[in-house]
Enzyme design. Structure first.
Site, PDB file in Angstrom:
ATOM      1  N   ASP A  38       1.450  -4.770  13.008  1.00 35.01           N
ATOM      2  CA  ASP A  38       0.150  -5.149  13.570  1.00 35.01           C
ATOM      3  C   ASP A  38      -0.757  -5.756  12.493  1.00 35.01           C
ATOM      4  OD1 ASP A  38       0.202  -3.179  16.295  1.00 35.01           O
ATOM      5  OD2 ASP A  38       1.358  -2.508  14.566  1.00 35.01           O
ATOM      6  N   PHE A  39      -0.555  -5.350  11.246  1.00 31.54           N
ATOM      7  CA  PHE A  39      -1.435  -5.830  10.170  1.00 31.54           C
ATOM      8  C   PHE A  39      -1.030  -7.215   9.671  1.00 31.54           C
ATOM      9  CE2 PHE A  39      -1.488  -1.052   8.832  1.00 31.54           C
ATOM     10  CZ  PHE A  39      -2.091  -0.722  10.038  1.00 31.54           C
TER      11      PHE A  39
ATOM     12  N   GLU B   8      -4.406  -6.710   2.646  1.00 31.89           N
ATOM     13  CA  GLU B   8      -3.157  -7.372   3.060  1.00 31.89           C
ATOM     14  C   GLU B   8      -3.158  -8.856   2.715  1.00 31.89           C
ATOM     15  OE1 GLU B   8      -4.699  -5.094   4.848  1.00 31.89           O
ATOM     16  OE2 GLU B   8      -3.187  -3.537   5.154  1.00 31.89           O
TER      17      GLU B   8
ATOM     18  N   GLU C 126       0.844  -1.195   0.000  1.00 28.87           N
ATOM     19  CA  GLU C 126       0.000   0.000   0.000  1.00 28.87           C
ATOM     20  C   GLU C 126       0.879   1.245   0.000  1.00 28.87           C
ATOM     21  OE1 GLU C 126      -2.143  -0.885   3.582  1.00 28.87           O
ATOM     22  OE2 GLU C 126      -2.818  -2.775   2.695  1.00 28.87           O
TER      23      GLU C 126
ATOM     24  N   HIS D 129      -0.968  -0.083  16.389  1.00 31.00           N
ATOM     25  CA  HIS D 129       0.130   0.315  15.498  1.00 31.00           C
ATOM     26  C   HIS D 129       1.478   0.276  16.213  1.00 31.00           C
ATOM     27  CE1 HIS D 129      -3.216   1.893  13.125  1.00 31.00           C
ATOM     28  NE2 HIS D 129      -2.401   2.106  12.105  1.00 31.00           N
TER      29      HIS D 129
ATOM     30  N   PHE E 107       2.359  -1.712   8.849  1.00 31.78           N
ATOM     31  CA  PHE E 107       2.572  -1.866  10.290  1.00 31.78           C
ATOM     32  C   PHE E 107       2.545  -3.351  10.632  1.00 31.78           C
ATOM     33  CE2 PHE E 107       1.390   2.523  10.088  1.00 31.78           C
ATOM     34  CZ  PHE E 107       2.056   3.140  11.145  1.00 31.78           C
TER      35      PHE E 107
END
Ligand SMILES: Cc1ncc(C[n+]2csc(CCOP(=O)(O)OP(=O)(O)O)c2C)c(N)n1
Lengths: 332, 332
Positions: free
Chosen positions: A90-91, A65, A34, A134, A88
Site C-alpha cells: 500500500d505504501f 518511502e 524501515e 494494509h 506494505f
C-alpha cells in the site's frame, strides 16, 4: 525441479537466503528500508542479515518511502545494487514518482547511457485483517509502466530463484511477496545455487479441460480449486506466469489452446487490472481454440474491509474458482 | 582531468586562467541559450525550453569546484548545469532538436539532458524529482569510498516538495557528500516565491543540522568560494550542505513566456540585467584586476559565438533517429 530435493524452506526463508547469497556474491548489493536491520522487518523476513553484513549494507532508514527509494535510484545509477524494502505494498503510492517518473524512465531518456539496477521488494495480499490501507495488491500499477519489471512469485523455490535474478538484472525490478505466504507456505528449495529467468511461466499442474492462470497467492488458490475440480472429473491446468513483465505470453496461450477454457485469478483489483491484461492476451492468442469467454477473478472493486467475514468475500478462494470453472466447463 | 587533490590552487585563490575560463563558461551558457531561443523562434526546435540566462554564475561557480568524476543532478532549466559540467554544445543542440547525435539520442530532449561522461545524472522535469537521485549518488560515493561528491541543483520551487526534507534528513543522518544548491530566481513559474514559501529558506535546511550558507548567485567568485569550501568539506566526510544562491532569470519561464507583465515588471527585469549581470560584473572585475583587457574579452566572445554557430549547424544538419530506435533502451 529435480526429485532429489529434500530441503524445505518457508517463503520468507527463501527470500532471505536469496538476499544473503547475492550479498555474499556481490558487495554492491545493500538493503534499505524501515526496520530492516536488527528488527529484520515486521514480517521477520530479513532476520539475521544485519548480523552477517553489518549496518553499512543493511540500513534502517527514516520513514521516508519516497526518500529512500529515490536514494536507491541514484545509488543504482552510480555503482550500487540496492534492494529497497517497502513494508506494505500500500505504501508504494509514496514511491510512485521515484519509480514511475525516475527509475522507469532514466535508461530510455538518457538514450541508454544510465542504468538503474535496483530491486524494490514489497508485499501484497488481503485476509490478514489489516484493513484498507494494509491489504492491497497494487502490482498492476507498476505493470502499467514501461521500464519496470514486475516479479510475483508463488512458491519458495520461485521466490529464491527469481529474486536472485532480479538483483542481477540491470533494470528496476519490483518484487511482490504475499505476506500471508511468508511463514505459512513451505516448499522444496535446493541448497545448490540456481536462478530462474524472468519472463518464463511455470505450469504448476498439468491438466486438459481448463486453464487456471494464477499469480502469487492465487496460484495456491488455483491449485486448491484444481483439487476440487478433479473430484468431479474436470482436469485443470494451473499456469503461473511468475513475472508479469516480462510476460510469457506463449505459455499462457498454448495452455488455453490446449484446454479451450481459461480463468485468470489475481489478488489485485478486478477492474482495469492484471486479470484484464492476461485475459486479453489469452483471448487474442487463443480465440479460435476457445469454447467460452476467458473469465477474470480479481479482488472486489471496494476498499478491503476490516471485518473478517467481509474481508473474506473480497478475494477468490478455491471454492469460488471451483464454481466458476465448473460453470465454464458446462458441468453442474 | 583533475582530481580532488590537485585542485588546491582553486581554494587558495585561483589564478587568472581560472577566472578567464569561468568567464568563458558563463558566456558559453549565455550564448547557447541565445541560440536556443533563436531555434525556437525559427520553429526549428520541437517543444519548449527553459533558459538559464542570468543564472550562469551559479552553475559555473559550482561546477568549477568539481572534478569530472563528481556528480550533478539538474532541473528542467538545465542547459547551464550541463555545459558547466563539461558537455559539448553540438550534442546538446542535437538533443534539443530530437536528433540521434544528441546526448540521449534525441529521446530525452531539453528537460532530460544527461551526460554519462561528465557525471551529469540528468535534468529532471519533475520539480524536486532529482533530489533523491543526487542523495543516492552521494550514498554510493560514501559506500564505495571513491571520494566523489554530488551536487543537486534545484529551483526554489522545489522547496515546496516533501522529498527535499526527507533527503536532507537522510543525508545529514548518514553524513553523505552532497551539496543541495537552491537557485532562487524569485519565481516558481509565474508566481513570486514569497507567495509560496513560508518562513526562512535557510532555516529549513538548518533545522536538520545541515550546514547552510547563502551567497550572491550573480557573483561567480563568491559562488565558487562557497562551493570550494562545501565540496572539500563533503569530500572530507563532514557531510552535506545547503547553499542558497540568490539569482534572477532574465527571460520567460520558458521560451514561449513572452508577456510577463502580469507577474513581474519590465523595470525589475531591467534592473537585474543592467546592475547585477554575472557576466558583465565578472568581466569588469577581470579588467580591473588586470587579468584580461577589453580586447581579450571581445576575442572570447567571438570564439564562443563561432563555437555556438558551428554547434547549431551540426545539430540542424544531423539526422533524426530511425523508427527502429523507438523501442530501444526501454530496458538495459
Ligand atoms: C512536480 C511538478 N509540479 C509541477 C511542475 C510544473 N512546473 C514546471 S517548472 C515549475 C516551476 C519551478 O520553479 P522553480 O523550481 O523555482 O524553478 P525555475 O523554473 O524557477 O528554475 C513548475 C510548477 C512540474 N514540472 N513538476
Amino acid at each position: 525441479m529435480p526429485d532429489a530435493i529434500k530441503r524445505e524452506l518457508t517463503f520468507a526463508q527463501a527470500v532471505r537466503e536469496a538476499l544473503a547469497e547475492e550479498m555474499r556474491r556481490d558487495t554492491r548489493v545493500c538493503i534499505l528500508g524501515e526496520d530492516v536491520a536488527e528488527a529484520g522487518t515486521p514480517f521477520k523476513v530479513l532476520s539475521g542479515l544485519v548480523e552477517e553484513f553489518g549496518t553499512e549494507r543493511v540500513l534502517d532508514t527514516p520513514i521516508s518511502e519516497a526518500g529512500f527509494t529515490g536514494l536507491a535510484v541514484g545509488a543504482a545509477m552510480t555503482g550500487l545494487r540496492p534492494v529497497v524494502d517497502i513494508m506494505f505494498g500500500d505504501f508504494l503510492t509514496l514511491t510512485m514518482d521515484q519509480m514511475v517518473n525516475q527509475a522507469a524512465k532514466i535508461h530510455y531518456m538518457s538514450g541508454g547511457k544510465w542504468k538503474v539496477p535496483m530491486v524494490l521488494r514489497t508485499t501484497l495480499g488481503a485476509t490478514r485483517r489489516s484493513a484498507a490501507q494494509h491489504s492491497q495488491s497494487l502490482h498492476a500499477w507498476l505493470c502499467h509502466v514501461p521500464g519496470l519489471k514486475v516479479v510475483i512469485p508463488s512458491t519458495p523455490y520461485d521466490a529464491k530463484g527469481l529474486l536472485k535474478t532480479a538483483i542481477r538484472d540491470e533494470n528496476p525490478v519490483i518484487f511482490f511477496e504475499d505476506k500471508m505466504m511468508h511463514h505459512k507456505l513451505k516448499g522444496p528449495v535446493p541448497a545448490e545455487e540456481y536462478t530462474i529467468p524472468l519472463g518464463v511461466a511455470d505450469i504448476k499442474r498439468v491438466g486438459t479441460d481448463i486453464t487456471l492462470v494464477g499469480t502469487s497467492s492465487m496460484v495456491q488458490v488455483a491449485l486448491g480449486a484444481a483439487d476440487l475440480l478433479a473430484e468431479i472429473g474436470i482436469s485443470a491446468e494451473v499456469v503461473d506466469p511468475r513475472t508479469l513483465w516480462p510476460l510469457d505470453e506463449k505459455t499462457l496461450i498454448e495452455s488455453a489452446k490446449k484446454t479451450s477454457r481459461a480463468i485468470v485469478i489475481d489478488e489485485g483489483y478486478h477492474r482495469y487490472g492484471v486479470t484484464a491484461e492476461l485475459a486479453s492476451v489469452i483471448a487474442e492468442g487463443a480465440f479460435y481454440s476457445l469454447d467460452g469467454p476467458v473469465l477474470r477473478m480479481g479482488a472486489m472493486h471496494i476498499p478491503i474491509p476490516f471485518s473478517p467475514p467481509l474481508e473474506d468475500l473480497t478475494v477468490a478462494t478455491p471454492r469460488t474458482v471451483f464454481e466458476a470453472a465448473r460453470k465454464l466447463c458446462g458441468k453442474r | 582531468m583533475s582530481t580532488a587533490s590537485d585542485r588546491s590552487d582553486v581554494g587558495a585563490g585561483p589564478g587568472s586562467d581560472f577566472w578567464v575560463n569561468a568567464y568563458r563558461q558563463m558566456l558559453r551558457i549565455r550564448l547557447f541559450e541565445e541560440q536556443v531561443n533563436e531555434l525556437y523562434t525559427r520553429a526549428l526546435m520541437p517543444g519548449l525550453a527553459h533558459l538559464y540566462s542570468g543564472e550562469e554564475a551559479i552553475a559555473v561557480g559550482i561546477c568549477e569546484a568539481l572534478t569530472n568524476e563528481d556528480y550533478i543532478t539538474s532541473t528542467h532549466r538545465g542547459h547551464g548545469h550541463c555545459l558547466a559540467k563539461g558537455a559539448s554544445p553540438d550534442k546538446m543542440f542535437a538533443e534539443l532538436l530530437g536528433k540521434e547525435a544528441g546526448y540521449c539520442r534525441g529521446k530525452g530532449g531539453s528537460m532530460h539532458i544527461a551526460d554519462f561522461d561528465t557525471g551529469n545524472l540528468g535534468a529532471n522535469a519533475i520539480v524536486g524529482g532529482s533530489i533523491g537521485i543526487a542523495t543516492g549518488a552521494a550514498f554510493s560515493a560514501k559506500h564505495l569510498k571513491n571520494g566523489r561528491v554530488a551536487v543537486c541543483f534545484f529551483g526554489e520551487g522545489a522547496l515546496g516538495q516533501g522529498l527535499l526534507y526527507e533527503e536532507l534528513n537522510i543525508a545529514q543522518l548518514w553524513k553523505l557528500p552532497v551539496i543541495y544548491v537552491c537557485e532562487n530566481n524569485c519565481y516558481n513559474e509565474y508566481t513570486h516565491y514569497s507567495e509560496t514559501t513560508a518562513g526562512d529558506i535557510c532555516a529549513r535546511a538548518a533545522a536538520f543540522g545541515v550546514l547552510t550558507e547563502m551567497v550572491d548567485g550573480q557573483d561567480v567568485r563568491a559562488v565558487n568560494a562557497a562551493a570550494n569550501k562545501l565540496v572539500e568539506r563533503a569530500r572530507a566526510g563532514a557531510g552535506p550542505a545547503f547553499l542558497l544562491c540568490n539569482t534572477y532569470r532574465y527571460t520567460g519561464h520558458h521560451v514561449g513566456d513572452i508577456n510577463r507583465e502580469y507577474y513581474r515588471s519590465k523595470a525589475e527585469e531591467q534592473t537585474w540585467k543592467t546592475t547585477r549581470d554575472p557576466i558583465q560584473m565578472h568581466g569588469a572585475w577581470m579588467i580591473e584586476a588586470g587579468i584580461a583587457d577589453a580586447a581579450a574579452i571581445e576575442a572570447i566572445e567571438a570564439e564562443v559565438r563561432a563555437e555556438m554557430k558551428t554547434a547549431v549547424d551540426f545539430a540542424v544538419a544531423a539526422p533524426y533517429p530511425g523508427p527502429e530506435e523507438v523501442e530501444m533502451h526501454v530496458y538495459a
